[in-house]
Design a protein around this motif. Structure first.
Motif, PDB file in Angstrom:
ATOM      1  N   UNK A 112     -13.007  10.231 -38.193  1.00  0.00           N
ATOM      2  CA  UNK A 112     -13.222  11.677 -38.148  1.00  0.00           C
ATOM      3  C   UNK A 112     -11.930  12.491 -38.205  1.00  0.00           C
ATOM      4  N   UNK A 113     -10.791  11.855 -38.060  1.00  0.00           N
ATOM      5  CA  UNK A 113      -9.531  12.582 -38.114  1.00  0.00           C
ATOM      6  C   UNK A 113      -9.126  13.143 -36.767  1.00  0.00           C
ATOM      7  N   UNK A 114      -7.893  13.643 -36.711  1.00  0.00           N
ATOM      8  CA  UNK A 114      -7.289  14.053 -35.448  1.00  0.00           C
ATOM      9  C   UNK A 114      -7.127  15.566 -35.326  1.00  0.00           C
ATOM     10  N   UNK A 115      -7.291  16.286 -36.433  1.00  0.00           N
ATOM     11  CA  UNK A 115      -6.877  17.690 -36.481  1.00  0.00           C
ATOM     12  C   UNK A 115      -7.489  18.554 -35.383  1.00  0.00           C
ATOM     13  N   UNK A 116      -8.802  18.526 -35.199  1.00  0.00           N
ATOM     14  CA  UNK A 116      -9.457  19.360 -34.192  1.00  0.00           C
ATOM     15  C   UNK A 116     -10.086  18.516 -33.078  1.00  0.00           C
ATOM     16  N   UNK A 117      -9.542  17.332 -32.903  1.00  0.00           N
ATOM     17  CA  UNK A 117     -10.005  16.449 -31.843  1.00  0.00           C
ATOM     18  C   UNK A 117      -9.222  16.725 -30.569  1.00  0.00           C
ATOM     19  N   UNK A 118      -9.877  17.167 -29.521  1.00  0.00           N
ATOM     20  CA  UNK A 118      -9.206  17.457 -28.269  1.00  0.00           C
ATOM     21  C   UNK A 118      -9.172  16.257 -27.346  1.00  0.00           C
ATOM     22  N   UNK A 119     -10.360  15.746 -27.030  1.00  0.00           N
ATOM     23  CA  UNK A 119     -10.501  14.612 -26.110  1.00  0.00           C
ATOM     24  C   UNK A 119     -11.579  13.677 -26.635  1.00  0.00           C
ATOM     25  N   UNK A 120     -11.315  12.375 -26.554  1.00  0.00           N
ATOM     26  CA  UNK A 120     -12.370  11.370 -26.711  1.00  0.00           C
ATOM     27  C   UNK A 120     -12.656  10.837 -25.314  1.00  0.00           C
ATOM     28  N   UNK A 121     -13.895  10.952 -24.882  1.00  0.00           N
ATOM     29  CA  UNK A 121     -14.264  10.604 -23.514  1.00  0.00           C
ATOM     30  C   UNK A 121     -15.090   9.329 -23.460  1.00  0.00           C
ATOM     31  N   UNK A 136     -19.647  17.107 -26.374  1.00  0.00           N
ATOM     32  CA  UNK A 136     -20.036  17.637 -25.065  1.00  0.00           C
ATOM     33  C   UNK A 136     -19.158  18.840 -24.708  1.00  0.00           C
ATOM     34  N   UNK A 137     -19.647  19.730 -23.831  1.00  0.00           N
ATOM     35  CA  UNK A 137     -18.852  20.900 -23.446  1.00  0.00           C
ATOM     36  C   UNK A 137     -17.724  20.586 -22.473  1.00  0.00           C
ATOM     37  N   UNK A 138     -17.839  19.494 -21.723  1.00  0.00           N
ATOM     38  CA  UNK A 138     -16.814  19.126 -20.746  1.00  0.00           C
ATOM     39  C   UNK A 138     -17.003  17.674 -20.353  1.00  0.00           C
ATOM     40  N   UNK A 139     -15.993  17.118 -19.701  1.00  0.00           N
ATOM     41  CA  UNK A 139     -16.061  15.737 -19.251  1.00  0.00           C
ATOM     42  C   UNK A 139     -15.126  15.570 -18.061  1.00  0.00           C
ATOM     43  N   UNK A 140     -15.165  14.393 -17.419  1.00  0.00           N
ATOM     44  CA  UNK A 140     -14.249  14.111 -16.320  1.00  0.00           C
ATOM     45  C   UNK A 140     -12.917  13.617 -16.876  1.00  0.00           C
ATOM     46  N   UNK A 141     -11.910  13.576 -16.039  1.00  0.00           N
ATOM     47  CA  UNK A 141     -10.580  13.169 -16.473  1.00  0.00           C
ATOM     48  C   UNK A 141     -10.489  11.680 -16.787  1.00  0.00           C
ATOM     49  N   UNK A 142     -11.093  10.850 -15.959  1.00  0.00           N
ATOM     50  CA  UNK A 142     -10.874   9.409 -16.060  1.00  0.00           C
ATOM     51  C   UNK A 142     -11.524   8.826 -17.314  1.00  0.00           C
ATOM     52  N   UNK A 143     -10.757   7.972 -18.008  1.00  0.00           N
ATOM     53  CA  UNK A 143     -11.267   7.324 -19.201  1.00  0.00           C
ATOM     54  C   UNK A 143     -11.191   8.178 -20.441  1.00  0.00           C
ATOM     55  N   UNK A 144     -10.324   9.199 -20.435  1.00  0.00           N
ATOM     56  CA  UNK A 144     -10.190  10.105 -21.578  1.00  0.00           C
ATOM     57  C   UNK A 144      -8.958   9.797 -22.411  1.00  0.00           C
ATOM     58  N   UNK A 145      -9.087   9.997 -23.707  1.00  0.00           N
ATOM     59  CA  UNK A 145      -7.949   9.940 -24.612  1.00  0.00           C
ATOM     60  C   UNK A 145      -7.660  11.376 -25.048  1.00  0.00           C
ATOM     61  N   UNK A 146      -6.555  11.933 -24.537  1.00  0.00           N
ATOM     62  CA  UNK A 146      -6.174  13.319 -24.799  1.00  0.00           C
ATOM     63  C   UNK A 146      -5.253  13.387 -26.003  1.00  0.00           C
ATOM     64  N   UNK A 147      -5.597  14.221 -26.966  1.00  0.00           N
ATOM     65  CA  UNK A 147      -4.757  14.475 -28.132  1.00  0.00           C
ATOM     66  C   UNK A 147      -3.586  15.354 -27.695  1.00  0.00           C
ATOM     67  N   UNK A 148      -2.393  14.827 -27.724  1.00  0.00           N
ATOM     68  CA  UNK A 148      -1.238  15.565 -27.209  1.00  0.00           C
ATOM     69  C   UNK A 148      -0.829  16.727 -28.114  1.00  0.00           C
ATOM     70  N   UNK A 149      -1.232  16.711 -29.374  1.00  0.00           N
ATOM     71  CA  UNK A 149      -1.015  17.882 -30.228  1.00  0.00           C
ATOM     72  C   UNK A 149      -1.855  19.052 -29.725  1.00  0.00           C
ATOM     73  N   UNK A 150      -3.070  18.767 -29.304  1.00  0.00           N
ATOM     74  CA  UNK A 150      -3.927  19.803 -28.724  1.00  0.00           C
ATOM     75  C   UNK A 150      -3.338  20.304 -27.408  1.00  0.00           C
ATOM     76  N   UNK A 151      -2.802  19.382 -26.611  1.00  0.00           N
ATOM     77  CA  UNK A 151      -2.176  19.761 -25.338  1.00  0.00           C
ATOM     78  C   UNK A 151      -1.012  20.716 -25.566  1.00  0.00           C
ATOM     79  N   UNK A 152      -0.199  20.431 -26.577  1.00  0.00           N
ATOM     80  CA  UNK A 152       0.949  21.297 -26.862  1.00  0.00           C
ATOM     81  C   UNK A 152       0.498  22.691 -27.283  1.00  0.00           C
TER      82      UNK A 152
END
Length: 287
Positions: A112-121, A136-152
């Motif tokens: 699916x690509x990385x461009x608009x991917x925020x978190x894979x939960x 999903x609209x939200x998820x818990x922290x544990x077990x998440x893969x956070x896209x650091x480009x989105x974080x920046x």
């Protein structure tokens, strides 16, 4: 260890953690490039730390006190960015991660690509374990893969929340910036949500269990939940309903199930007030 073209750091936050965290770290350490262990404990557990430091590809950081979940997540994310990683796997100390978790996450990224991917939960609710993938609209922290480009782009986790709903607020913010939160229900976590208590009547235990938090956690959970759904206009009515239903459940648990009812109720009400007024930050109360 198949990283494809992506580099992945991990983080786990310690707070008075026990030796079980060693087993949990081993469940995912071979699936990532490096792990940042952030220790928010009031005192160092030297036996635990020595065992952690024996594991390869780990950086251990002791904060000297409990600076909060958000602060520790920001530490890990910023270090991961500094060292050039593209993703951050965020783990709780009590979570055991499946051996094919990262493989499934990267398969989704490749498709699916990385461009608009925020978190894979991942999925922690056994009732939702299946082979589906959903936005999903939200998820818990544990077990998440956070896209650091989105974080920046979206900014740091809110230190003012300290604990509870740090993940929810960040998911709402990711959505505001056009990023998605994707849940892969076949990545099945072994994760604990609160202390489990059992109903007792006249000394007899009934087969009824509920998740229990200490009074201070009730305050943060209530305050930060109210603040997060009030802050973002994009939060759907369905999501608001789920949050308010959870708050109402906590109220009835205090009234009918919990001990220390007076202090729990006072902190619950204080949480409602402070969340609505956006009075945030770390709090201490006499209990």
């Amino acid at each position: 260890m198949a990283f494809d073209k992506y580099s992945i750091a991990g983080s786990v936050i310690l707070y008075n953690s026990n030796m079980q965290v060693i087993k949990n770290i081993h469940s995912y350490i071979d699936q990532i490039n490096h792990l940042f262990v952030i220790d928010n404990s009031e005192k160092v557990n030297y036996e635990l730390v020595e065992k952690i430091k024996m594991i390869s590809n780990i950086t251990y950081i002791y904060n000297g006190s409990n600076l909060g979940v958000a602060y520790a997540l920001n530490q890990a994310a910023n270090m991961a960015i500094r060292f050039g990683y593209q993703f951050l796997l965020t783990m709780d100390d009590d979570t055991y991660f499946p051996s094919d978790g990262i493989q499934k996450m990267l398969a989704y990224v490749n498709q699916h690509g990385i461009e608009k991917l925020g978190i894979i939960a991942s999925q922690c609710n056994p009732q939702l374990f299946d082979n589906t993938v959903r936005i999903v609209p939200y998820t818990i922290t544990s077990g998440n893969l956070l896209n650091l480009s989105a974080y920046k782009e979206c900014g740091h986790f809110m230190n003012e929340l300290f604990i509870d709903s740090v993940d929810h607020e960040y998911c709402f913010r990711l959505k505001k910036y056009g990023y998605t939160i994707t849940e892969i229900n076949s990545i099945q976590l072994d994760h604990k949500l609160g202390k489990q208590k059992q109903v007792k009547i006249l000394g007899y235990r009934l087969p009824i269990y509920w998740g229990s938090h200490n009074p201070l956690r009730i305050y943060y959970k209530t305050r930060n939940g109210i603040f997060s759904i009030k802050k973002y206009e994009l939060v759907s009515l369905e999501t608001k309903y789920i949050f308010f239903k959870e708050i109402l459940k906590d109220f009835f648990k205090i009234i009918f199930l919990e001990n220390k009812k007076k202090v729990r109720l006072l902190l619950f009400i204080k949480g409602l007030h402070d969340g609505w007024k956006a009075n945030l930050g770390k709090r201490t109360f006499k209990m």
